[in-house]
Design an enzyme around this catalytic site. Structure first.
Site, PDB file in Angstrom:
ATOM      1  N   GLU A   3      30.338  40.287  34.741  1.00  0.00           N
ATOM      2  CA  GLU A   3      29.339  41.327  34.743  1.00  0.00           C
ATOM      3  C   GLU A   3      28.681  41.092  33.649  1.00  0.00           C
ATOM      4  O   GLU A   3      28.014  41.832  33.135  1.00  0.00           O
ATOM      5  CB  GLU A   3      30.162  42.230  35.585  1.00  0.00           C
ATOM      6  CG  GLU A   3      30.116  42.344  37.082  1.00  0.00           C
ATOM      7  CD  GLU A   3      30.569  44.077  37.595  1.00  0.00           C
ATOM      8  OE1 GLU A   3      30.905  44.824  36.448  1.00  0.00           O
ATOM      9  OE2 GLU A   3      31.103  44.168  38.533  1.00  0.00           O
ATOM     10  N   GLU A  45      33.805  40.330  44.050  1.00  0.00           N
ATOM     11  CA  GLU A  45      33.952  41.950  44.020  1.00  0.00           C
ATOM     12  C   GLU A  45      33.160  42.890  45.026  1.00  0.00           C
ATOM     13  O   GLU A  45      32.294  42.962  44.620  1.00  0.00           O
ATOM     14  CB  GLU A  45      34.061  42.877  42.659  1.00  0.00           C
ATOM     15  CG  GLU A  45      34.790  42.000  40.819  1.00  0.00           C
ATOM     16  CD  GLU A  45      34.635  42.886  40.410  1.00  0.00           C
ATOM     17  OE1 GLU A  45      33.998  43.913  40.622  1.00  0.00           O
ATOM     18  OE2 GLU A  45      34.332  42.619  39.199  1.00  0.00           O
TER      19      GLU A  45
HETATM   20  C1  GLA Z   1      33.373  46.063  37.461  1.00  0.00           C
HETATM   21  C2  GLA Z   1      34.180  45.368  36.779  1.00  0.00           C
HETATM   22  C3  GLA Z   1      35.609  45.634  37.421  1.00  0.00           C
HETATM   23  C4  GLA Z   1      35.785  46.797  37.415  1.00  0.00           C
HETATM   24  C5  GLA Z   1      34.571  47.056  38.428  1.00  0.00           C
HETATM   25  C6  GLA Z   1      34.773  48.787  39.440  1.00  0.00           C
HETATM   26  O1  GLA Z   1      32.529  45.945  39.201  1.00  0.00           O
HETATM   27  O2  GLA Z   1      33.696  44.071  37.033  1.00  0.00           O
HETATM   28  O3  GLA Z   1      36.116  45.083  36.399  1.00  0.00           O
HETATM   29  O4  GLA Z   1      35.574  47.980  36.525  1.00  0.00           O
HETATM   30  O5  GLA Z   1      33.491  47.811  38.530  1.00  0.00           O
HETATM   31  O6  GLA Z   1      34.316  49.106  40.635  1.00  0.00           O
END
Ligand code: GLA
Ligand code: GLA
Length: 681
Positions: free
Chosen positions: A162, A319
């Site tokens: 991210e 995710e």
């Molecule tokens: C982001 C991060 C993850 C986690 C999620 C929680 O997407 O990439 O590591 O922290 O948020 O929602």
């Protein structure tokens, strides 16, 4: 095709890889004992998990000191996963620098616009432009790539994590240096920069590149073009970092695809993903439900926009959550059916992989109350049963893998530069919300049962009979030409308040708004009339506007006024106009109608464009549809947006997921999803 990238793809009788959808999660085994790892792989098999993202936050474990390495545990996990048929999207592990690094090199820590240095202790505490961080991170990337180059579980590289989630804007001295280099490349000469930034204003003229700074906290509004360029630069800096990791990975493992997880969501506007898409071998996205009345629409919008960023090709949902997150003021658990519906909505919009954060819910740390595939309660839980059921559903949907989106009649143009530029400070209103306006149009189309594709600037506009470009604020001359050509060649363009106002330097197109689109729209706006919060104006078509009004004069004889203001400062003047352009048209909506108001207006715009809902009238608004087409056939997704059962008559095809009633009509369970194969070619 994403699934056939797996080193252990399923193979058919002819030996060719059989497409399938991928299913899995972030896996953080360093938080658990070896005994738990054994249970993990057993449960992964039970749930149908075939891919995990590994080692995202493992830097401190893999490199406990500057010259100390410990890969033994990761070797073991990689082997264990491979033995259990789970492919690995292996992170480069650079997302969270270890304490030894920040202690030795505090100069890698990001600095805010107020000059505060962010401390280590959470994650992503690194400057995108720090040469010291880059040196250490790329060393780790090379170690990872070299060590796992030939590991059979490795199927893709996951760069960092991210990018920009917490560190997109850094105002440090490293950033200042890199910003100057970026500006030199963009403008070549100081004269050009001085013109672009309009530095004749407020005595800001620069005589030397070294005088230029990031837009740090200042006595009043920092220069707007400086701010806009800093946004461009910040997005580019992270993109450049992505390319730096990728260069090492490509050098060591040229055949392994490289991706990174985007975050296409309302709150993450700092990264211009449309501009990053070509840097990855497949697009991956993370999405979390934002509670509120448009929660479902926003999920669909995000998935749809991700598909647009991916050029309509399949993408990877890296995710989302099985249930609650931990970072909202109140973290709502998902209701029965929502886990599957959320996942399948992403698949409906082109996801070929459905992954979660994370596999096993942490017992410690900041995310211990964030849901996972295996909750604190363990496998004997409704949640894990829902996860396993989803795994089964995704197996059934294997033929969908590899299919692309079938273009819809309507496109919604989403443009990062306009997002950035329209929401800067010292504007007519601080209440304007670019993303919300785009989402309102999308919600309105959903409520009418009309399929739409969210597309990004640079996409082939001619694919859509109607193109809606909400708050297209920043319009360079080239884009104005493209839109004019689009409408002259038969396309139906729709745009809104505060569109076509500035060029790429954030300079106003003079002579009356919306300067860049004035002739095309056949109107001229003399003055903006933003409205105070909560104040509304009435239109003579019974709709109500908020946020904004315009003092409009019609300038082309052919321009029709679709609605006038009935109240407010511009009562009696045009509020919504439409100018026919040969076979097409150009419509202007000068106020914020909201999703309901747009739903009332849209039929008048869709009809001349020849766009109709593909759904029977009685289920429009209750059901969302998408179409994917590929090697496995043509697939129609029907997503129940409501909490009650919905019957959809008149739709036929081979039911892959979902059911039908006794008369053969599609029966959608509450919050249910049905997938039909409507043809095999
Ligand atoms: C982001 C991060 C993850 C986690 C999620 C929680 O997407 O990439 O590591 O922290 O948020 O929602
Ligand atoms: C003050 C300043 C002017 C201008 C106006 C704007 O009066 O002296 O330069 O900034 O505010 O309202």
């Amino acid at each position: 095709m994403i699934s056939t990238l797996l080193s252990r793809p399923q193979r058919g009788p002819d030996g060719a890889p059989v497409p399938r959808l991928l299913f899995g999660a972030d896996y953080n085994p360093e938080q658990w004992s070896r005994k738990v790892w054994e249970e993990d792989v057993r449960l992964m098999r039970a749930a149908g998990v075939n891919v995990v993202s590994l080692a995202i936050f493992s830097w401190a474990h893999l490199q406990p000191g500057p010259d100390a390495w410990d890969f033994a545990w990761l070797d073991e996990v990689m082997d264990l996963l491979y033995e259990n048929g789970v492919g690995v999207d292996l992170a480069t592990a650079t997302a969270s620098p270890p304490p030894w690094l920040t202690t030795a090199h505090p100069e890698i820590l990001p600095v805010t616009d107020r000059g505060e240095t962010l401390s280590p202790g959470a994650r992503q505490h690194w400057r995108p432009t720090s040469p010291v961080f880059r040196e250490h991170a790329l060393r780790l990337v090379r170690e990872m790539a070299t060590r796992y180059a030939d590991h059979p579980a490795l199927f893709a590289w996951h760069v960092n994590n991210e990018l920009g989630c917490h560190n997109v804007y850094d105002y440090s001295d490293d950033a200042a240096r890199a910003f100057r280099d970026w500006l030199r490349a963009r403008y070549t000469t100081l004269d050009t920069l001085n013109h672009a930034w309009g530095t004749a204003f407020w005595s800001q003229r620069y005589g030397d590149w070294e005088q230029i700074l990031p837009p740090r906290l200042a006595a009043s509004h920092p220069n707007p073009t400086q701010q806009l360029d800093f946004k461009r630069f910040s997005s580019d800096s992270l993109k450049d970092y992505l390319r730096a990791e990728r260069a090492v990975l490509r050098e060591v493992t040229p055949d392994v695809p490289v991706t990174t997880n985007f975050m296409v969501m309302p709150g993450t506007k700092g990264m211009n993903y449309a501009d990053w898409a070509d840097e990855v071998d497949f697009v991956a996205n993370d999405h979390y439900v934002v509670p509120g009345p448009q929660a479902r629409d926003e999920l669909s919008f995000s998935a749809n926009l991700t598909s647009g960023i991916a050029g309509g090709r399949p993408w990877f949902l890296m995710e989302h959550s099985t249930s609650a997150v931990n970072w909202q003021p109140v973290n709502l658990a998902k209701r029965p059916g929502e886990l599957a519906r959320d996942s399948l909505t992403h698949v409906a919009h082109g996801a070929d992989a459905v992954c979660f954060f994370q596999w096993r819910q942490s017992a410690a740390g900041a995310e211990k109350y964030h849901s996972a595939m295996v909750p604190h309660a363990g496998a004997d839980s409704d949640l894990f049963r829902a996860v396993t059921a989803l795994g089964d559903t995704l197996k059934t949907l294997a033929p969908v893998a590899g299919s692309e989106r079938e273009p819809a009649g309507v496109g919604i143009l989403f443009d990062w530069e306009s997002w950035w530029a329209s929401e800067q400070d010292s504007h007519p209103t601080s209440l304007l919300d670019y993303h919300r306006e785009a989402l309102d149009w999308y919600s309105a189309l959903l409520s009418l049962g009309v399929r739409a594709d969210v597309v990004t600037t640079g996409a082939d506009l001619s694919r859509h009979r109607m193109l809606i470009a909400p708050v297209l604020h920043l319009v360079p001359a080239g884009l104005a030409k493209d839109l004019t050509r689009y409408a002259e060649q038969g396309g139906h363009l729709v745009t809104t308040y505060f569109s076509g106002v500035v060029d790429e330097n954030d300079h106003v197109w003079l002579g009356g708004y919306p300067g860049a689109l004035r002739d095309l729209l056949g109107i001229r706006v003399e003055e903006f009339g933003p409205l105070p919060a909560g104040q509304e104006v009435e239109l003579d078509d019974a709709s109500t506007g908020g946020l904004w009004t315009d003092h409009i004069t019609v300038t082309a004889p052919s321009t029709e006024v679709l609605a006038h203001y009935r109240t407010g400062a511009y009562a009696g003047r045009p509020a919504v106009t439409r100018r026919p352009t040969g076979g097409g048209s150009a419509t202007y909506v000068s106020t914020r109608l909201g999703a309901d108001g747009l739903a009332s207006l849209l039929p008048r715009l869709l009809e001349p464009a020849g766009v109709m809902s593909e759904l029977p009238a009685e289920v429009r608004g209750s059901v969302e549809t998408t179409v994917r087409r590929g090697p496995g056939g043509r697939f129609l997704f029907l997503v129940n947006r409501t909490d009650r059962a919905v019957t959809v008559p008149g739709v036929t095809g081979e039911v892959l997921v979902g059911g039908t009633d006794a008369d053969g009509a599609v029966l959608l369970a509450p919050r249910g999803v049905t997938v039909l194969r409507t043809s095999t070619d």
